[in-house]
Enzyme design. Structure first.
Site, mmCIF file in Angstrom:
data_model
loop_
_atom_site.group_PDB
_atom_site.id
_atom_site.type_symbol
_atom_site.label_atom_id
_atom_site.label_comp_id
_atom_site.label_asym_id
_atom_site.label_seq_id
_atom_site.Cartn_x
_atom_site.Cartn_y
_atom_site.Cartn_z
ATOM 1 N N ASP A 199 -1.677 8.877 -10.375
ATOM 2 C CA ASP A 199 -1.682 7.758 -11.334
ATOM 3 C C ASP A 199 -0.264 7.419 -11.780
ATOM 4 O OD1 ASP A 199 -4.405 7.756 -11.115
ATOM 5 O OD2 ASP A 199 -4.772 8.757 -13.054
ATOM 6 N N ASP A 256 0.845 -1.193 0.000
ATOM 7 C CA ASP A 256 0.000 0.000 0.000
ATOM 8 C C ASP A 256 0.884 1.248 0.000
ATOM 9 O OD1 ASP A 256 -3.002 0.952 0.674
ATOM 10 O OD2 ASP A 256 -1.551 2.245 1.715
ATOM 11 N N GLU A 313 -4.895 2.415 -4.126
ATOM 12 C CA GLU A 313 -3.428 2.327 -4.154
ATOM 13 C C GLU A 313 -2.923 1.020 -3.546
ATOM 14 O OE1 GLU A 313 -4.517 4.424 -0.273
ATOM 15 O OE2 GLU A 313 -5.312 4.160 -2.301
#
Length: 549
Positions: free
Chosen positions: A441, A424, A467
């Site tokens: 992104d 993460d 994410e």
């Protein structure tokens, strides 16, 4: 494929020609037949010699405009122990022969069940017990008939070759058609049913035109329909072939106009012709051969135009279908022309048609196989794209969970190690808020690029959502997986301080869990997720492992 076609043509050229026939000294025709009927055999025998007009040493019976006529034939000296009068390719004709010594009329046609079983049906066979003139009456002929006088042994030897070649073609067509029909039963793809129907109808027409169908159990029933049965089968074969070629080569997509014309002329018009043929009116069906042949020629021309146009546009399946269809159309047309003018059929024409039909069947089934492979590749590609994350290019949640499920099954069956890494991004919301979603992104794409470089062959990476990422490491125990996670953490910290020139100081928190007996996809992901949250609570930018037990 071109080499196969050349090999078949060479084989056709190597076929032996028909054995020499006995000399026919004189062939005389009885002209001026009554408009309503044929003279009775007894009346023909009573006619004087002057009633017959000499037509020269021509071995064919032409008939009048209605396909009727009487001839007197004088065979030469018999060269064998059992001379036979042969009338080749009689098709729709009924032939009556009066031979010495008793001149008893014997009438035969292609559809009779009682023909001499020693011989094939490509010729009507009449024994000639004694020397002398022979009277031949023909009714219902649609083209000049070939006649010959031959020894029985020579005819039997030639029939052996004939039957073997026809049997070879039957075996090829029946075998391939049954296999393709099984494909249709399993896949329910209409093109396979159209192929099986096309080949079955082509084979039935071939057997009916050669007469062999009426000697086979199960097909003898076709004899009761006579020549109308042959017309029906030939026209249905045209319709099936038209629909099949359109679907096989995707002609609707590549050449819409020729495809539409082929569908209506070769397909629907042929079906309408068959329906009208079997209506009780009109009772006279002599119109059908002209209409059926015109439809067949138009369908063949349209098929070749459509396949040629699609081939010109570099459609490979259309090009191969054209390669298969051109020689078949050429040979069938040549055979029809030679029969219509009364010319003897050469071995290349007589046997070229069935052999080329077998070649066409093989080429078309190869095209079907290529079509199946193409559809399978497209399906696999669609499935692959359906399991890919559009932003990062790695597996999406469904795709990575499926890979983890497969890995769990292998680990359960073979006892190998398996680990999962839950990854993460740290402070990702702040990155999006400060620099925009485009930078966020880009951070995820950069993470995938860096993390992917640390994975071994057989490892998988996927995006679970947002994410969060999951790595599947088959063959890795907890120690190896933790080391891999640490390598990924350090690489991201070192190489992702800036993304697209923007300082983001990207780091990740990583949780590692190893497979233990009884784990499912959900439980293994949940344990690695808990380990990742432990890394978050411990200060982020670190690797934590879930307990092994």
């Amino acid at each position: 494929m071109q080499r196969i076609a050349m090999a078949i043509m060479l084989c056709l050229l190597a076929l032996p020609g028909p054995a020499s026939t006995a000399e026919v000294e004189r062939l005389q025709h009885l002209p001026d037949l009554p408009a309503s009927s044929m003279p009775a055999p007894a009346d023909v025998l009573a006619l004087p010699d002057s009633a017959f007009e000499p037509v020269g040493n021509v071995h064919r019976l032409a008939g009048d405009a209605d396909g009727r006529g009487w001839w007197r034939l004088q065979p030469g000296p018999a060269s064998g122990t059992e001379p036979l009068l042969l009338v080749y390719h009689s098709y729709s004709a009924r032939v009556t022969v009066m031979a010495p010594p008793d001149y008893r009329p014997v009438t035969r046609s292609l559809f009779d069940r009682s023909l001499d079983p020693r011989f094939s049906r490509r010729a009507l066979v009449f024994p000639l017990p004694a020397a002398g003139p022979v009277f031949i009456g023909v009714e219902g002929a649609r083209y000049p008939l070939q006649v010959a006088v031959r020894d029985a042994d020579a005819q039997l030897a030639e029939d052996v070759v004939h039957v073997r070649l026809i049997s070879l073609v039957i075996g090829v067509l029946v075998g391939i058609s049954l296999v393709v029909l099984l494909f249709w039963l399993l896949l329910r793809e209409r093109v396979y049913l159209l192929y099986a129907a096309t080949m079955a109808l082509q084979l039935m027409y071939l057997l009916c035109a050669y007469g062999e169908a009426y000697a086979l159990p199960g097909l003898r029933v076709l004899a009761r329909f006579g020549v109308e049965g042959i017309w029906t089968i030939a026209t249905l074969a045209t319709a099936a072939a038209s629909f099949f070629l359109i679907r096989l080569a995707d002609l609707d997509q590549h050449v819409p106009l020729p495809s539409r014309l082929l569908r209506w002329v070769g397909g629907y018009a042929s079906l309408v012709l068959v329906a009208v043929l079997w209506l009780p009116w009109p009772s006279d069906k002599d119109w059908f051969p002209v209409a059926g042949n015109a439809t067949l020629m138009a369908a063949n021309v349209l098929a070749l135009v459509a396949l040629g146009a699609a081939s010109w546009r570099r459609h490979l399946r259309a090009a191969y279908a054209l390669l298969a269809w051109v020689p078949l159309v050429a040979l069938s047309t040549a055979r029809a022309v030679q029969l219509s003018i009364g010319a003897p059929l050469t071995p290349g024409i007589e046997y070229g048609l069935p052999l080329m039909l077998a070649f066409t069947a093989i080429v078309l089934v190869l095209i079907l196989a290529d079509r199946m492979l193409t559809m399978r590749r497209e399906r696999d590609s669609a499935q692959l794209h359906a399991q890919r994350d559009a932003l990062t290019g790695v597996f999406n949640r469904s795709g990575i969970e499926q890979r983890l499920d497969w890995a769990i099954v292998r680990a359960r069956e073979h006892g190998g190690a398996l680990s999962a890494i839950f990854l993460d991004l740290d402070h990702f919301k702040e990155i999006n808020d400060s620099h925009g979603h485009a930078v966020g992104d880009a951070c995820m794409r950069e993470l995938v690029r860096v993390a992917g470089g640390e994975l071994a062959y057989g490892d998988h990476i996927g995006r679970l959502g947002g994410e969060e990422f999951l790595l599947v490491l088959p063959g890795s125990d907890l120690h190896q997986a933790r080391r891999t996670g640490e390598c990924i953490r350090r690489s991201i910290e070192a190489r992702c301080a800036q993304v697209d020139g923007i300082p983001v100081a990207l780091t990740v928190s990583i949780g590692v869990a190893t497979y233990r007996m009884g784990d499912s996809v959900a439980s293994l992901v949940a344990r690695s997720d808990l380990a990742m949250y432990a890394a978050k609570h411990a200060g982020r930018n670190r690797v934590e492992a879930a307990p092994a037990a």
